[in-house]
Design a protein around this motif. Structure first.
Motif, PDB file in Angstrom:
ATOM      1  N   GLY A 163       0.818  -1.213   0.000  1.00 13.19           N
ATOM      2  CA  GLY A 163       0.000   0.000   0.000  1.00 13.19           C
ATOM      3  C   GLY A 163       0.847   1.255   0.000  1.00 13.19           C
ATOM      4  O   GLY A 163       0.556   2.224  -0.713  1.00 13.19           O
ATOM      5  N   ALA A 164       1.912   1.257   0.810  1.00 18.11           N
ATOM      6  CA  ALA A 164       2.816   2.404   0.846  1.00 18.11           C
ATOM      7  C   ALA A 164       3.502   2.595  -0.503  1.00 18.11           C
ATOM      8  O   ALA A 164       3.676   3.730  -0.972  1.00 18.11           O
ATOM      9  N   LEU A 165       3.886   1.501  -1.128  1.00 12.79           N
ATOM     10  CA  LEU A 165       4.540   1.582  -2.439  1.00 12.79           C
ATOM     11  C   LEU A 165       3.587   2.134  -3.496  1.00 12.79           C
ATOM     12  O   LEU A 165       3.981   2.970  -4.325  1.00 12.79           O
ATOM     13  N   ARG A 166       2.338   1.677  -3.478  1.00 11.60           N
ATOM     14  CA  ARG A 166       1.366   2.183  -4.460  1.00 11.60           C
ATOM     15  C   ARG A 166       1.121   3.678  -4.246  1.00 11.60           C
ATOM     16  O   ARG A 166       1.003   4.445  -5.221  1.00 11.60           O
ATOM     17  N   TRP A 167       1.046   4.092  -2.988  1.00 11.17           N
ATOM     18  CA  TRP A 167       0.851   5.518  -2.682  1.00 11.17           C
ATOM     19  C   TRP A 167       2.023   6.339  -3.205  1.00 11.17           C
ATOM     20  O   TRP A 167       1.837   7.381  -3.833  1.00 11.17           O
ATOM     21  N   ALA A 168       3.231   5.868  -2.922  1.00 11.44           N
ATOM     22  CA  ALA A 168       4.419   6.597  -3.363  1.00 11.44           C
ATOM     23  C   ALA A 168       4.519   6.609  -4.881  1.00 11.44           C
ATOM     24  O   ALA A 168       4.918   7.612  -5.489  1.00 11.44           O
ATOM     25  N   LEU A 169       4.148   5.493  -5.509  1.00  6.06           N
ATOM     26  CA  LEU A 169       4.219   5.415  -6.972  1.00  6.06           C
ATOM     27  C   LEU A 169       3.220   6.374  -7.614  1.00  6.06           C
ATOM     28  O   LEU A 169       3.527   7.034  -8.614  1.00  6.06           O
ATOM     29  N   ALA A 170       2.023   6.473  -7.044  1.00  6.85           N
ATOM     30  CA  ALA A 170       1.018   7.413  -7.568  1.00  6.85           C
ATOM     31  C   ALA A 170       1.505   8.853  -7.440  1.00  6.85           C
ATOM     32  O   ALA A 170       1.267   9.684  -8.316  1.00  6.85           O
ATOM     33  N   ARG A 171       2.213   9.150  -6.337  1.00  6.50           N
ATOM     34  CA  ARG A 171       2.757  10.502  -6.145  1.00  6.50           C
ATOM     35  C   ARG A 171       3.879  10.808  -7.136  1.00  6.50           C
ATOM     36  O   ARG A 171       4.176  11.971  -7.415  1.00  6.50           O
TER      37      ARG A 171
END
Length: 331
Positions: A163-171
């Motif tokens: 989840g943290a990776l997906r959030w960072a990737l979207a940013r």
């Protein structure tokens, strides 16, 4: 043939030839009157055998053993060489990936390089908490290389870290779309599932097109979230999979909600109603399936469903009839 000429013709230095001699690996069979080494044709052939085996990665000791015993089985040595070579290639590939990640981050100085290296080390940690910390910590220091995040999200099995990776990737602005999309072609269904989850949170037409491509995935754990994502973006191609989810009882409530979005805001009302009505009339549909389909109709505007619900209120299946009648009376 004297040692100097052998060196010129074979490409093996005189120093190495003397080393072979001292080890008993290739000993010249003759000596000149002056005491100089003199190599025969058989000696030279053995030199080339030694060099050939060295090119495969065998040690001089292993080569000596192999050449001394004509019956020595090569399978064990060759198998060991294959494993060692594969390990070396894997380490070299990891190094290459790290260097490319650093290069892609366009570092302005060595502090930027060290930041990326620290991130890569953190993502390699066996501890999920450390990996999550590595993803979230650099947010204050500057952008995280999208390609690094994309590769990490495809490999991450821990839900919190993912989840943290997906959030960072979207940013990161969608720069990792191509890398994530490549995960959709993986033979591993788990990787394809993670790719779809990540793609669903990425903006842009490229991500949308990749998600549409995942609708035909043979694994339901991949195509179902793809359908929810495509439908939420207004893609009518998701309708068959979404209706199938209602039939199968797999995230059927979420699927019905997305079907409502498509029917009311994206000009797909006829397609959605036709698909639901077709499944309701299917001879293979049991009572539970038809109840779920009727419940899905409740998510759609009454102007679209009133005639179907009026008909279903007189259905032979009492569970379907009672539900349809109740839905008709709902405000």
């Amino acid at each position: 043939m004297l040692i100097g000429e052998v060196a010129r013709r074979s490409g093996v230095s005189t120093r190495m030839l003397r080393h072979y001699d001292s080890l008993g690996l290739v000993q010249p069979t003759g000596r000149t009157v002056g005491g100089y080494r003199e190599y025969s044709e058989e000696d030279i052939r053995r030199i080339f055998h030694v060099e050939g085996l060295r090119s495969l990665g065998l040690s001089l000791r292993q080569i000596g053993t192999a050449l001394a015993d004509a019956d020595f089985p090569p399978a064990v040595l060759v198998g060991d060489l294959i494993r060692r070579t594969e390990d070396r290639i894997e380490r070299e590939q990891e190094l290459l990936d790290r260097l490319r990640a650093i290069d892609a981050s366009a570092p302005g100085g060595w502090q930027d390089v060290l930041r990326v290296v620290e991130l890569l080390h953190g993502l390699d940690s066996p501890h999920a908490a450390r990996r999550q910390q590595a993803v979230l910590a650099p947010a204050e220091d500057g952008p995280v290389p999208a390609d690094v995040l994309a590769k990490a999200v495809l490999a991450e099995s821990d839900p919190n870290v993912a989840g943290a990776l997906r959030w960072a990737l979207a940013r990161a602005g969608g720069d990792g779309v191509a890398t994530v999309a490549a995960g959709l072609r993986s033979a591993d269904a788990g990787v394809r599932h993670r790719a779809v989850r990540a793609m669903a949170e990425l903006p842009g037409d490229e991500a949308a097109a990749a998600l549409v491509g995942a609708l035909g995935d043979p694994d339901p754990a991949v195509r179902r979230p793809a359908a929810l994502a495509v439908g939420s973006r207004g893609g009518r191609a998701a309708v068959p999979v979404l209706v199938g989810m209602v039939v199968e009882g797999a995230s059927d409530v979420e699927a019905a909600e997305v079907l409502s979005v498509l029917a009311t805001g994206h000009g797909c009302a006829d397609q959605v109603m036709s698909a639901l009505a077709g499944e309701l009339a299917a001879p293979t549909a049991d009572s539970a399936v038809r109840v779920r389909l009727t419940q899905a109709l409740a998510e759609l505007p009454a102007t679209l469903t009133k005639d179907v619900l009026r008909h279903l209120a007189h259905d032979d299946d009492q569970a379907v009839a009672r539900l349809a009648a109740t839905l008709q009376r709902a405000p």
